[in-house]
Design a protein around this motif. Structure first.
Motif, PDB file in Angstrom:
ATOM      1  N   ASP A 274       0.806  -1.223   0.000  1.00  0.00           N
ATOM      2  CA  ASP A 274       0.000   0.000   0.000  1.00  0.00           C
ATOM      3  C   ASP A 274       0.841   1.276   0.000  1.00  0.00           C
ATOM      4  N   SER A 275       1.953   1.285   0.714  1.00  0.00           N
ATOM      5  CA  SER A 275       2.723   2.524   0.849  1.00  0.00           C
ATOM      6  C   SER A 275       3.438   2.931  -0.441  1.00  0.00           C
ATOM      7  N   VAL A 276       3.538   2.017  -1.404  1.00  0.00           N
ATOM      8  CA  VAL A 276       4.218   2.349  -2.664  1.00  0.00           C
ATOM      9  C   VAL A 276       3.248   2.418  -3.827  1.00  0.00           C
ATOM     10  N   LYS A 277       2.005   2.040  -3.595  1.00  0.00           N
ATOM     11  CA  LYS A 277       1.019   2.033  -4.669  1.00  0.00           C
ATOM     12  C   LYS A 277       0.851   3.437  -5.230  1.00  0.00           C
ATOM     13  N   GLY A 278       0.898   3.548  -6.545  1.00  0.00           N
ATOM     14  CA  GLY A 278       0.793   4.854  -7.184  1.00  0.00           C
ATOM     15  C   GLY A 278       2.127   5.554  -7.369  1.00  0.00           C
ATOM     16  N   ARG A 279       3.152   5.080  -6.685  1.00  0.00           N
ATOM     17  CA  ARG A 279       4.490   5.677  -6.827  1.00  0.00           C
ATOM     18  C   ARG A 279       5.474   4.730  -7.512  1.00  0.00           C
ATOM     19  N   PHE A 280       5.341   3.439  -7.257  1.00  0.00           N
ATOM     20  CA  PHE A 280       6.244   2.436  -7.814  1.00  0.00           C
ATOM     21  C   PHE A 280       5.519   1.647  -8.902  1.00  0.00           C
ATOM     22  N   THR A 281       6.270   1.251  -9.912  1.00  0.00           N
ATOM     23  CA  THR A 281       5.734   0.410 -10.980  1.00  0.00           C
ATOM     24  C   THR A 281       6.715  -0.712 -11.271  1.00  0.00           C
ATOM     25  N   ILE A 282       6.212  -1.934 -11.248  1.00  0.00           N
ATOM     26  CA  ILE A 282       7.049  -3.086 -11.562  1.00  0.00           C
ATOM     27  C   ILE A 282       6.747  -3.533 -12.991  1.00  0.00           C
ATOM     28  N   SER A 283       7.800  -3.941 -13.693  1.00  0.00           N
ATOM     29  CA  SER A 283       7.627  -4.438 -15.064  1.00  0.00           C
ATOM     30  C   SER A 283       8.725  -5.450 -15.329  1.00  0.00           C
ATOM     31  N   ARG A 284       8.589  -6.177 -16.431  1.00  0.00           N
ATOM     32  CA  ARG A 284       9.614  -7.169 -16.756  1.00  0.00           C
ATOM     33  C   ARG A 284       9.811  -7.242 -18.253  1.00  0.00           C
ATOM     34  N   ASP A 285      11.039  -7.590 -18.617  1.00  0.00           N
ATOM     35  CA  ASP A 285      11.399  -7.833 -20.012  1.00  0.00           C
ATOM     36  C   ASP A 285      11.985  -9.236 -20.055  1.00  0.00           C
ATOM     37  N   ASN A 286      11.171 -10.198 -20.432  1.00  0.00           N
ATOM     38  CA  ASN A 286      11.621 -11.591 -20.422  1.00  0.00           C
ATOM     39  C   ASN A 286      12.725 -11.850 -21.449  1.00  0.00           C
ATOM     40  N   ALA A 287      12.777 -11.058 -22.494  1.00  0.00           N
ATOM     41  CA  ALA A 287      13.840 -11.217 -23.483  1.00  0.00           C
ATOM     42  C   ALA A 287      15.203 -10.843 -22.903  1.00  0.00           C
ATOM     43  N   LYS A 288      15.197  -9.968 -21.903  1.00  0.00           N
ATOM     44  CA  LYS A 288      16.442  -9.529 -21.270  1.00  0.00           C
ATOM     45  C   LYS A 288      16.638 -10.136 -19.887  1.00  0.00           C
ATOM     46  N   ASN A 289      15.717 -11.024 -19.475  1.00  0.00           N
ATOM     47  CA  ASN A 289      15.811 -11.640 -18.139  1.00  0.00           C
ATOM     48  C   ASN A 289      15.949 -10.588 -17.044  1.00  0.00           C
ATOM     49  N   THR A 290      15.159  -9.549 -17.152  1.00  0.00           N
ATOM     50  CA  THR A 290      15.286  -8.432 -16.226  1.00  0.00           C
ATOM     51  C   THR A 290      13.914  -7.949 -15.774  1.00  0.00           C
ATOM     52  N   VAL A 291      13.823  -7.649 -14.497  1.00  0.00           N
ATOM     53  CA  VAL A 291      12.649  -7.000 -13.924  1.00  0.00           C
ATOM     54  C   VAL A 291      13.067  -5.611 -13.484  1.00  0.00           C
ATOM     55  N   TYR A 292      12.155  -4.655 -13.639  1.00  0.00           N
ATOM     56  CA  TYR A 292      12.437  -3.270 -13.282  1.00  0.00           C
ATOM     57  C   TYR A 292      11.458  -2.805 -12.208  1.00  0.00           C
ATOM     58  N   LEU A 293      11.984  -2.021 -11.275  1.00  0.00           N
ATOM     59  CA  LEU A 293      11.131  -1.345 -10.316  1.00  0.00           C
ATOM     60  C   LEU A 293      11.331   0.151 -10.540  1.00  0.00           C
ATOM     61  N   GLN A 294      10.344   0.789 -11.130  1.00  0.00           N
ATOM     62  CA  GLN A 294      10.377   2.234 -11.323  1.00  0.00           C
ATOM     63  C   GLN A 294       9.848   2.877 -10.052  1.00  0.00           C
ATOM     64  N   MET A 295      10.699   3.656  -9.416  1.00  0.00           N
ATOM     65  CA  MET A 295      10.340   4.276  -8.144  1.00  0.00           C
ATOM     66  C   MET A 295      10.270   5.786  -8.343  1.00  0.00           C
ATOM     67  N   ASN A 296       9.100   6.350  -8.182  1.00  0.00           N
ATOM     68  CA  ASN A 296       8.890   7.789  -8.324  1.00  0.00           C
ATOM     69  C   ASN A 296       8.492   8.395  -6.982  1.00  0.00           C
ATOM     70  N   SER A 297       8.605   9.703  -6.898  1.00  0.00           N
ATOM     71  CA  SER A 297       8.210  10.434  -5.677  1.00  0.00           C
ATOM     72  C   SER A 297       8.809   9.778  -4.435  1.00  0.00           C
ATOM     73  N   LEU A 298      10.084   9.503  -4.490  1.00  0.00           N
ATOM     74  CA  LEU A 298      10.744   8.792  -3.395  1.00  0.00           C
ATOM     75  C   LEU A 298      10.713   9.615  -2.111  1.00  0.00           C
ATOM     76  N   LYS A 299      10.588   8.883  -1.015  1.00  0.00           N
ATOM     77  CA  LYS A 299      10.510   9.487   0.319  1.00  0.00           C
ATOM     78  C   LYS A 299      11.648   8.939   1.178  1.00  0.00           C
ATOM     79  N   PRO A 300      12.049   9.679   2.192  1.00  0.00           N
ATOM     80  CA  PRO A 300      13.095   9.157   3.086  1.00  0.00           C
ATOM     81  C   PRO A 300      12.733   7.795   3.680  1.00  0.00           C
ATOM     82  N   GLU A 301      11.457   7.552   3.903  1.00  0.00           N
ATOM     83  CA  GLU A 301      11.047   6.253   4.465  1.00  0.00           C
ATOM     84  C   GLU A 301      11.162   5.104   3.462  1.00  0.00           C
ATOM     85  N   ASP A 302      11.504   5.413   2.215  1.00  0.00           N
ATOM     86  CA  ASP A 302      11.804   4.356   1.245  1.00  0.00           C
ATOM     87  C   ASP A 302      13.242   3.874   1.366  1.00  0.00           C
TER      88      ASP A 302
END
Length: 126
Positions: free
Chosen positions: A61-89
């Motif tokens: 809940d605390s990251v909903k709307g700020r973080f986005t997870i995605s994956r590229d199976n061709a590159k064997n990589t998952v990404y965590l896009q973190m926006n509006s970062l806070k000190p508590e992150d």
């Protein structure tokens, strides 16, 4: 088997970070991938997870709307896009992989995941 969240460091509050987790040594697109974090003095907690196909994502809940997870199976990589970062992150961030059928029921449980990366520290300054 290796899961490596290769970027870590210092970012200012309000900033953004795209955090990759690169996998090797297993059939990546057979696995759901999760992100967890552990802040200083606290227990490790669930952040987000994505199904093997990428068609299902879950957020704490605390990251909903700020973080986005995605994956590229061709590159064997998952990404965590973190926006509006806070000190508590601020935390050590871990990526983990799960081939368990129980992932569909318990994606937030650490024991659902077979493999873990070593963790990378992200510090958000105020």
């Amino acid at each position: 088997v290796q899961l490596q969240a290769s970027w870590g460091g210092l970012v200012q509050a309000g900033g953004s970070l795209r955090f990759p987790c690169a996998a090797s040594g297993f059939t990546f697109d057979d696995y759901a991938i999760g992100w967890f974090r552990q802040a200083p003095g606290k227990e490790r907690e669930f952040v987000s997870s994505i199904a093997w196909s990428g068609d299902s994502t879950i957020y704490e809940d605390s990251v909903k709307g700020r973080f986005t997870i995605s994956r590229d199976n061709a590159k064997n990589t998952v990404y965590l896009q973190m926006n509006s970062l806070k000190p508590e992150d601020t935390a050590v961030y871990y990526c983990a992989a799960s081939s368990s059928p129980s992932w569909t029921l318990y994606p937030r449980r650490m024991d659902t995941y077979n493999y873990w990366g070593q963790g990378t520290l992200v510090t958000v300054s105020s």
